[in-house]
Design a protein around this motif. Structure first.
Motif, mmCIF file in Angstrom:
data_model
loop_
_atom_site.group_PDB
_atom_site.id
_atom_site.type_symbol
_atom_site.label_atom_id
_atom_site.label_comp_id
_atom_site.label_asym_id
_atom_site.label_seq_id
_atom_site.Cartn_x
_atom_site.Cartn_y
_atom_site.Cartn_z
ATOM 1 N N LEU A 136 0.836 -1.202 0.000
ATOM 2 C CA LEU A 136 0.000 0.000 0.000
ATOM 3 C C LEU A 136 0.871 1.253 0.000
ATOM 4 N N PRO A 137 1.377 1.678 -1.180
ATOM 5 C CA PRO A 137 2.099 2.951 -1.245
ATOM 6 C C PRO A 137 1.135 4.127 -1.128
ATOM 7 N N GLY A 138 1.620 5.219 -0.572
ATOM 8 C CA GLY A 138 0.754 6.386 -0.420
ATOM 9 C C GLY A 138 1.524 7.575 0.131
ATOM 10 N N GLU A 139 0.800 8.466 0.826
ATOM 11 C CA GLU A 139 1.396 9.662 1.404
ATOM 12 C C GLU A 139 0.877 9.857 2.817
ATOM 13 N N ILE A 140 1.716 10.429 3.666
ATOM 14 C CA ILE A 140 1.332 10.815 5.018
ATOM 15 C C ILE A 140 1.542 12.320 5.151
ATOM 16 N N ASP A 144 -0.372 19.680 7.627
ATOM 17 C CA ASP A 144 -0.729 20.358 6.373
ATOM 18 C C ASP A 144 0.448 21.084 5.725
ATOM 19 N N ARG A 145 1.664 20.761 6.137
ATOM 20 C CA ARG A 145 2.847 21.433 5.585
ATOM 21 C C ARG A 145 3.778 20.473 4.877
ATOM 22 N N TRP A 146 3.826 19.222 5.334
ATOM 23 C CA TRP A 146 4.742 18.261 4.745
ATOM 24 C C TRP A 146 3.956 17.057 4.232
ATOM 25 N N ALA A 147 4.341 16.612 3.070
ATOM 26 C CA ALA A 147 3.771 15.385 2.494
ATOM 27 C C ALA A 147 4.910 14.383 2.322
ATOM 28 N N LEU A 148 4.857 13.291 3.070
ATOM 29 C CA LEU A 148 5.910 12.279 3.036
ATOM 30 C C LEU A 148 5.405 11.043 2.309
ATOM 31 N N ASN A 149 6.159 10.611 1.306
ATOM 32 C CA ASN A 149 5.825 9.340 0.661
ATOM 33 C C ASN A 149 5.958 8.216 1.684
ATOM 34 N N SER A 150 5.069 7.249 1.595
ATOM 35 C CA SER A 150 5.061 6.170 2.579
ATOM 36 C C SER A 150 4.748 4.841 1.908
ATOM 37 N N ASN A 151 5.023 3.774 2.647
ATOM 38 C CA ASN A 151 4.728 2.418 2.191
ATOM 39 C C ASN A 151 4.307 1.577 3.385
ATOM 40 N N VAL A 177 5.438 0.203 8.491
ATOM 41 C CA VAL A 177 5.246 1.385 7.651
ATOM 42 C C VAL A 177 6.589 2.099 7.524
ATOM 43 N N ARG A 178 6.857 2.574 6.324
ATOM 44 C CA ARG A 178 8.085 3.305 6.028
ATOM 45 C C ARG A 178 7.714 4.697 5.531
ATOM 46 N N MET A 179 8.324 5.748 6.099
ATOM 47 C CA MET A 179 8.077 7.129 5.692
ATOM 48 C C MET A 179 9.379 7.754 5.202
ATOM 49 N N LEU A 180 9.371 8.289 3.980
ATOM 50 C CA LEU A 180 10.578 8.837 3.380
ATOM 51 C C LEU A 180 10.691 10.322 3.704
ATOM 52 N N THR A 181 11.700 10.670 4.512
ATOM 53 C CA THR A 181 11.946 12.076 4.814
ATOM 54 C C THR A 181 12.910 12.709 3.808
ATOM 55 N N LYS A 182 13.828 11.915 3.291
ATOM 56 C CA LYS A 182 14.744 12.307 2.218
ATOM 57 C C LYS A 182 14.790 11.147 1.224
#
Length: 220
Positions: A136-140, A144-151, A177-182
């Motif tokens: 389930l790839p998506g965004e977190i 309301d300021r940052w959108a982090l890609n997630s899995n 769950v994995r959240m990409l900050t960079k």
């Protein structure tokens, strides 16, 4: 006489057609300008840069916050790490290692008898090899300021658990769950069940031992 009249009619018709075409062009130009003035928005578009996973295939993770609940021995702090190889966008393989220290068993607390295990025997270590599916790839969104890609991913595998001077074959299943900050740095959170059988209390019993860990991953 008739020939002259026909020429005059043809000339007048040509002049009328030319005038009509010119009038239509002017009207269209004025209409376009008016429409542009009415509906053309004056918006400042915001540039959003989302982190995308690095093209490298290896991922090393350090779990700096974790807890493991060993059935009949309570919950204690757990530390560990893992090395993963990303086969493609959907699957990755992971080798992990972790360790914790067992507390007193329910039998020891209730009976007040001599300890079942020595201090050294209470050191528990585990390692496993697992296969995970990014289902389930998506965004977190954060404030309301940052959108982090997630899995979100499902993970499962086999390994070994060592304590009380014994080795126990272990299955593990879980979700994370994995959240990409960079593009090279992520935050990970995993919950897993480590299933193995032991005979510490005299009879073989199958135990479910839950762990939850928060870690930081680097791609290289």
């Amino acid at each position: 006489m008739e020939t002259g009249l026909r020429r005059i009619h043809v000339t007048l018709a040509g002049l009328l057609l030319a005038a009509s075409a010119s009038f239509a062009n002017i009207a269209c130009a004025q209409g376009d300008t008016t429409i542009d003035e009415i509906i053309s928005p004056d918006l400042e578009r915001r540039e959003i840069r989302e982190a995308e996973i690095d093209s490298e295939d290896f991922e090393v993770t350090v779990y700096w916050g974790g807890i493991m609940s060993v059935e009949d021995f309570g919950s204690n702090r757990m530390i560990g790490g893992s090395l993963a190889y990303h086969i493609n966008e959907d699957f990755f393989m992971e080798a992990a290692y972790a360790q914790t220290e067992l507390g007193e068993s329910s039998y020891e607390r209730l009976s007040g008898s001599a300890p079942l295990l020595t201090e050294d025997e209470r050191d528990l270590s585990l390692y496993n090899l697992s296969l995970a599916w990014n289902f389930l790839p998506g965004e977190i969104f954060i404030l309301d300021r940052w959108a982090l890609n997630s899995n979100l991913y499902l993970i499962g595998g086999i390994g070994n658990t060592s304590f009380a001077d014994e080795e126990y074959f272990t299955y593990n299943v879980g979700v994370g769950v994995r959240m990409l900050t960079k593009d090279w740095l992520t935050l990970r959170f995993d919950v897993r069940d480590h299933i193995f059988e032991h005979e510490i209390f005299g009879e073989p019993i199958t135990t479910n031992n839950l762990s939850a860990q928060l870690g930081v991953s680097i791609y290289f």
